[in-house]
Design an enzyme around this catalytic site. Structure first.
Site, PDB file in Angstrom:
ATOM      1  N   LYS A  97      55.454  56.760  67.523  1.00 23.37           N
ATOM      2  CA  LYS A  97      55.251  58.052  66.866  1.00 23.37           C
ATOM      3  C   LYS A  97      53.924  58.034  66.101  1.00 23.37           C
ATOM      4  CE  LYS A  97      59.402  58.931  68.312  1.00 23.37           C
ATOM      5  NZ  LYS A  97      59.583  59.704  69.553  1.00 23.37           N
ATOM      6  N   LYS A 144      66.777  67.323  74.986  1.00 24.62           N
ATOM      7  CA  LYS A 144      67.737  66.752  74.040  1.00 24.62           C
ATOM      8  C   LYS A 144      68.981  67.641  74.059  1.00 24.62           C
ATOM      9  CE  LYS A 144      64.813  64.366  70.662  1.00 24.62           C
ATOM     10  NZ  LYS A 144      63.490  64.284  71.285  1.00 24.62           N
TER      11      LYS A 144
HETATM   12 MG    MG Z   1      59.726  63.653  70.939  1.00 21.08          MG
END
Ligand code: MG
Length: 371
Positions: A168, A269
């Protein structure tokens, strides 16, 4: 016994303290615990189906745990007495009762699929398309940190077995270029890398960073900027594959991504898009139109991750990237069974339905019950 109807919906709260505080999106999203909501649907013929919805804190997506409780209170009275073995129909009923708020519906939808699997004696992957491989690649994630610490985190993830990595990023331009260079130095043959900015970059920053590392063909870049319009402007000025995640909340968003060539891939997701029913619809569209996918969950425990592994393994490998592994961010295991982690792969259970057996001692008493 058939037909069957929903008799009771029980809701459980579960706090998941993270092993380490987790920072993404350049520090905009900082989480030290996840609040998971787990749902049990009991039918009049004695089966219990389980589902989970877990936003990653309250600032990652337009979703939060208290919202799930409020949403289920709105939906549950309408669902009582309905047949849970028809998830598409239940999904339609939920959309008619509550507009939007797909993250609320995900746990209920998952529990219906679990019931369908138990009723038919089939594991979820068989109901969602079949088993294309023994397992699916799991994605090792590491939060925002100094370049050398992120490179070390990749080595640690590899030692556990991961071969797919999602570091990230999301800071200033020079820092992120240094992070990406340090990480790419550690990536070996056969490993895949997705640099995830989690919306942190302005378009001009994304263009500068991506073009600065364009000599390396290996990384994809995930959700560089906040909106689809911003991602499109980055698409036009860069060459690396782009994956969109947080900016795709509905099938209509996905349609736009594909028709306007905003990205080459999508991160599906389950919790973000409304559960297995809507995720499957997106998956089928992506296969039909040529987009690659990460298929995973927003957060949560073995319950939610197992659902994601079932859908991922039921997806042709040509279109499949990897599945994020949220269960490794914390130590709460509220069920036995579920997917098995083996050499970087997630292997789904062959038991009917989700293939999990919740631990009622860990879940405790339900915080809400509708019957
Ligand atoms: Mg992501």
């Amino acid at each position: 016994m058939y037909p069957t109807r929903i008799q009771t919906i029980s809701v459980f709260d579960l706090i998941l303290p993270l092993r380490r505080p987790y920072s993404v999106s350049g520090g905009r999203v900082q989480v030290d615990r996840m609040q998971s909501v787990i749902v049990r649907i009991d039918t009049e013929c004695g089966l219990s189906g389980w589902g989970e919805s877990c936003p990653f804190g309250s600032a990652y997506l337009p979703a939060f745990a208290a919202g799930i409780h409020a949403g289920i209170a709105e939906l549950a009275p309408r669902l009582l007495g309905e047949d849970p073995l028809h998830p598409e129909q239940l999904s339609h009923i939920m959309d008619g009762q509550l507009s939007g708020h797909d993250y609320v519906k995900s746990a209920l939808d998952m529990a219906c699929w679990d019931l369908l699997g138990q009723h038919t004696g089939l594991p979820l992957y068989a109901l969602l398309g079949g088993r294309f491989s023994k397992g699916v690649d799991m994605m090792g994630v590491c939060p925002n940190d100094r370049p050398e610490a992120m490179a070390a985190a990749i080595d640690e993830l590899r030692s556990i077995g991961y071969r797919c990595f999602s570091p990230k990023v999301g800071g200033d331009v020079a820092l992120d270029i240094a992070r990406i260079r340090a990480i790419l130095d550690r990536i070996g043959p056969g490993e895949t890398i997705v640099i995830d900015a989690n919306r942190a970059w302005r378009p001009d920053e994304a263009v500068r960073i991506m073009n600065a590392v364009a000599d390396d063909p290996r990384p994809c870049f995930e959700q560089p900027c906040e909106t689809l319009d911003q991602c499109l402007s980055v698409r036009r000025l860069t060459r690396q594959p782009i994956i969109v995640d947080e900016a795709v909340l509905s099938f209509v968003d996905l349609l736009r991504v594909q028709s306007e060539h905003i990205a080459e891939g999508i991160n599906i997701k389950l919790g973000r898009v409304g559960g297995l029913t809507k995720a499957r619809r997106m998956r089928d569209f992506c296969v039909a139109t040529g987009m690659c996918m990460n298929i995973e969950e927003t957060g949560g425990t073995l319950i939610a991750s197992t659902a994601a592994v079932h859908l991922a393994v039921a997806t042709p490998p040509r279109w499949r990237l990897a599945t994020s592994d949220n269960t490794r961010l914390h130590d709460v295991i509220p069920a036995s069974g579920g997917y098995v982690f083996e050499q970087g792969q997630g292997i789904p259970p062959q038991m009917p339905g989700l293939g999990i057996q919740p631990d009622l001692q860990i879940l405790g008493a339900p915080t809400a019950r509708y019957s």
